[in-house]
Design a protein around this motif. Structure first.
Motif, PDB file in Angstrom:
ATOM      1  N   TYR A 160       0.810  -1.217   0.000  1.00 24.90           N
ATOM      2  CA  TYR A 160       0.000   0.000   0.000  1.00 24.90           C
ATOM      3  C   TYR A 160       0.845   1.269   0.000  1.00 24.90           C
ATOM      4  O   TYR A 160       0.606   2.185  -0.774  1.00 24.90           O
ATOM      5  CB  TYR A 160      -0.928   0.005   1.219  1.00 24.90           C
ATOM      6  CG  TYR A 160      -1.886   1.167   1.213  1.00 24.90           C
ATOM      7  CD1 TYR A 160      -3.061   1.103   0.482  1.00 24.90           C
ATOM      8  CD2 TYR A 160      -1.636   2.331   1.936  1.00 24.90           C
ATOM      9  CE1 TYR A 160      -3.956   2.158   0.461  1.00 24.90           C
ATOM     10  CE2 TYR A 160      -2.515   3.388   1.922  1.00 24.90           C
ATOM     11  CZ  TYR A 160      -3.678   3.303   1.181  1.00 24.90           C
ATOM     12  OH  TYR A 160      -4.551   4.355   1.155  1.00 24.90           O
ATOM     13  N   PHE A 161       1.837   1.314   0.884  1.00 23.40           N
ATOM     14  CA  PHE A 161       2.617   2.542   1.027  1.00 23.40           C
ATOM     15  C   PHE A 161       3.841   2.626   0.129  1.00 23.40           C
ATOM     16  O   PHE A 161       4.477   3.660   0.063  1.00 23.40           O
ATOM     17  CB  PHE A 161       3.049   2.740   2.486  1.00 23.40           C
ATOM     18  CG  PHE A 161       1.924   3.153   3.371  1.00 23.40           C
ATOM     19  CD1 PHE A 161       1.363   4.416   3.255  1.00 23.40           C
ATOM     20  CD2 PHE A 161       1.412   2.286   4.310  1.00 23.40           C
ATOM     21  CE1 PHE A 161       0.312   4.806   4.072  1.00 23.40           C
ATOM     22  CE2 PHE A 161       0.364   2.656   5.135  1.00 23.40           C
ATOM     23  CZ  PHE A 161      -0.186   3.927   5.008  1.00 23.40           C
ATOM     24  N   LEU A 214      -1.624   3.715  -2.041  1.00 23.54           N
ATOM     25  CA  LEU A 214      -1.606   5.155  -1.795  1.00 23.54           C
ATOM     26  C   LEU A 214      -1.344   5.936  -3.080  1.00 23.54           C
ATOM     27  O   LEU A 214      -1.881   7.024  -3.271  1.00 23.54           O
ATOM     28  CB  LEU A 214      -0.545   5.473  -0.733  1.00 23.54           C
ATOM     29  CG  LEU A 214      -0.525   6.889  -0.191  1.00 23.54           C
ATOM     30  CD1 LEU A 214      -1.860   7.236   0.460  1.00 23.54           C
ATOM     31  CD2 LEU A 214       0.599   7.054   0.807  1.00 23.54           C
ATOM     32  N   ASN A 215      -0.555   5.351  -3.975  1.00 22.61           N
ATOM     33  CA  ASN A 215      -0.276   6.024  -5.247  1.00 22.61           C
ATOM     34  C   ASN A 215      -1.555   6.281  -6.036  1.00 22.61           C
ATOM     35  O   ASN A 215      -1.722   7.335  -6.644  1.00 22.61           O
ATOM     36  CB  ASN A 215       0.694   5.196  -6.091  1.00 22.61           C
ATOM     37  CG  ASN A 215       2.055   5.075  -5.456  1.00 22.61           C
ATOM     38  OD1 ASN A 215       2.503   5.986  -4.775  1.00 22.61           O
ATOM     39  ND2 ASN A 215       2.710   3.949  -5.661  1.00 22.61           N
ATOM     40  N   ALA A 216      -2.454   5.338  -6.042  1.00 18.47           N
ATOM     41  CA  ALA A 216      -3.722   5.496  -6.770  1.00 18.47           C
ATOM     42  C   ALA A 216      -4.600   6.544  -6.101  1.00 18.47           C
ATOM     43  O   ALA A 216      -5.326   7.272  -6.782  1.00 18.47           O
ATOM     44  CB  ALA A 216      -4.462   4.171  -6.863  1.00 18.47           C
ATOM     45  N   MET A 217      -4.538   6.639  -4.791  1.00 21.11           N
ATOM     46  CA  MET A 217      -5.378   7.585  -4.069  1.00 21.11           C
ATOM     47  C   MET A 217      -4.955   9.031  -4.313  1.00 21.11           C
ATOM     48  O   MET A 217      -5.733   9.946  -4.109  1.00 21.11           O
ATOM     49  CB  MET A 217      -5.357   7.300  -2.559  1.00 21.11           C
ATOM     50  CG  MET A 217      -6.069   6.032  -2.176  1.00 21.11           C
ATOM     51  SD  MET A 217      -7.854   6.104  -2.440  1.00 21.11           S
ATOM     52  CE  MET A 217      -8.056   5.431  -4.064  1.00 21.11           C
ATOM     53  N   GLY A 258      -9.940  11.796  -9.062  1.00 19.32           N
ATOM     54  CA  GLY A 258     -11.014  10.884  -9.445  1.00 19.32           C
ATOM     55  C   GLY A 258     -10.821   9.453  -9.006  1.00 19.32           C
ATOM     56  O   GLY A 258     -11.542   8.568  -9.466  1.00 19.32           O
ATOM     57  N   ALA A 259      -9.889   9.210  -8.098  1.00 18.93           N
ATOM     58  CA  ALA A 259      -9.612   7.836  -7.664  1.00 18.93           C
ATOM     59  C   ALA A 259     -10.822   7.199  -6.995  1.00 18.93           C
ATOM     60  O   ALA A 259     -11.063   6.008  -7.155  1.00 18.93           O
ATOM     61  CB  ALA A 259      -8.417   7.811  -6.721  1.00 18.93           C
ATOM     62  N   PHE A 269     -11.409   0.304  -4.176  1.00 16.38           N
ATOM     63  CA  PHE A 269     -11.362  -0.954  -3.437  1.00 16.38           C
ATOM     64  C   PHE A 269     -10.007  -1.144  -2.766  1.00 16.38           C
ATOM     65  O   PHE A 269      -9.917  -1.382  -1.561  1.00 16.38           O
ATOM     66  CB  PHE A 269     -11.664  -2.141  -4.361  1.00 16.38           C
ATOM     67  CG  PHE A 269     -11.541  -3.468  -3.665  1.00 16.38           C
ATOM     68  CD1 PHE A 269     -12.547  -3.915  -2.831  1.00 16.38           C
ATOM     69  CD2 PHE A 269     -10.419  -4.262  -3.828  1.00 16.38           C
ATOM     70  CE1 PHE A 269     -12.440  -5.133  -2.164  1.00 16.38           C
ATOM     71  CE2 PHE A 269     -10.296  -5.476  -3.179  1.00 16.38           C
ATOM     72  CZ  PHE A 269     -11.313  -5.911  -2.345  1.00 16.38           C
ATOM     73  N   PHE A 270      -8.916  -1.051  -3.540  1.00 14.02           N
ATOM     74  CA  PHE A 270      -7.593  -1.285  -2.969  1.00 14.02           C
ATOM     75  C   PHE A 270      -7.074  -0.106  -2.170  1.00 14.02           C
ATOM     76  O   PHE A 270      -6.305  -0.277  -1.229  1.00 14.02           O
ATOM     77  CB  PHE A 270      -6.596  -1.666  -4.070  1.00 14.02           C
ATOM     78  CG  PHE A 270      -6.826  -3.043  -4.599  1.00 14.02           C
ATOM     79  CD1 PHE A 270      -6.542  -4.151  -3.829  1.00 14.02           C
ATOM     80  CD2 PHE A 270      -7.358  -3.231  -5.858  1.00 14.02           C
ATOM     81  CE1 PHE A 270      -6.775  -5.435  -4.304  1.00 14.02           C
ATOM     82  CE2 PHE A 270      -7.587  -4.505  -6.352  1.00 14.02           C
ATOM     83  CZ  PHE A 270      -7.296  -5.594  -5.569  1.00 14.02           C
ATOM     84  N   GLY A 271      -7.477   1.101  -2.542  1.00 13.91           N
ATOM     85  CA  GLY A 271      -6.976   2.290  -1.869  1.00 13.91           C
ATOM     86  C   GLY A 271      -7.672   2.606  -0.560  1.00 13.91           C
ATOM     87  O   GLY A 271      -7.095   3.259   0.308  1.00 13.91           O
ATOM     88  N   VAL A 272      -8.919   2.147  -0.394  1.00 14.08           N
ATOM     89  CA  VAL A 272      -9.675   2.493   0.805  1.00 14.08           C
ATOM     90  C   VAL A 272     -10.343   1.262   1.430  1.00 14.08           C
ATOM     91  O   VAL A 272     -10.082   0.918   2.581  1.00 14.08           O
ATOM     92  CB  VAL A 272     -10.758   3.563   0.494  1.00 14.08           C
ATOM     93  CG1 VAL A 272     -11.574   3.879   1.730  1.00 14.08           C
ATOM     94  CG2 VAL A 272     -10.136   4.816  -0.075  1.00 14.08           C
ATOM     95  N   GLU A 273     -11.215   0.608   0.679  1.00 11.03           N
ATOM     96  CA  GLU A 273     -12.063  -0.441   1.240  1.00 11.03           C
ATOM     97  C   GLU A 273     -11.263  -1.652   1.725  1.00 11.03           C
ATOM     98  O   GLU A 273     -11.449  -2.120   2.858  1.00 11.03           O
ATOM     99  CB  GLU A 273     -13.114  -0.868   0.209  1.00 11.03           C
ATOM    100  CG  GLU A 273     -14.059   0.246  -0.173  1.00 11.03           C
ATOM    101  CD  GLU A 273     -14.828  -0.020  -1.458  1.00 11.03           C
ATOM    102  OE1 GLU A 273     -14.652  -1.112  -2.066  1.00 11.03           O
ATOM    103  OE2 GLU A 273     -15.598   0.865  -1.873  1.00 11.03           O
TER     104      GLU A 273
END
Length: 154
Positions: free
Chosen positions: A65-66, A73-76, A80-81, A89-93
């Motif tokens: 993630y980091f 985190l890169n996607a977040m 518009g992520a 899904f992968f960035g938050v949920e």
């Protein structure tokens, strides 16, 4: 093979440890609770295996993630992520629910060890492990729903 690929393979394969140890710990908790069995060292050990495998998954997942994953985190950081279902899904949920599951498994193990009698120890272990395992099973990106995500990475 890149560091990302290695970490992703380890994270993918170690999920099976979580599922297997979780199912065994859940079974032992249920049988101990309903059968009014003594809380044995094996019950505690299986709970420790479940929680330990969850901790391993958390460490591997945080590394992804980091640091290395394009979906963490890169996607977040991209505009518009939250509108992209995969990034969300992968960035938050995924990370939020999996962290919650690991905390619940740890709390369940701690509370079960401190319970005053064996039946209550088993019931607490069963309850917390069941909730944690259900959350894990809901948040694993199973390949059966998305063939591009294999059940076994190589």
């Amino acid at each position: 093979m890149s560091a990302y690929s290695v970490l992703l393979v380890l994270h993918s394969w170690s999920r099976w440890l979580v599922v297997i140890f979780g199912l065994i710990a859940l079974y032992r908790g249920y049988v101990g609770w309903t059968g009014r069995r003594p809380f044995l060292g094996a019950d505690n050990g299986m709970g420790a295996s479940f929680v330990g495998s969850m901790h391993l998954q958390v460490l591997l997942g945080l590394g992804l993630y980091f640091g290395l994953s394009p979906w963490g985190l890169n996607a977040m950081k991209q505009a518009g992520a939250m509108k992209d279902p995969t990034a969300r899904f992968f960035g938050v949920e995924h990370i939020a629910v999996m962290l919650l599951a690991a905390v619940l498994a740890q709390v369940g193990r701690s509370l079960s060890k401190k319970a005053p009698d064996d039946t209550l120890k088993h019931r607490r272990a069963f309850t917390y492990y069941a909730i944690a395992l259900i959350l894990v099973l809901l948040m694993i990106p199973w390949g059966i729903w998305n063939p591009a995500r294999p059940l076994f990475r190589f």
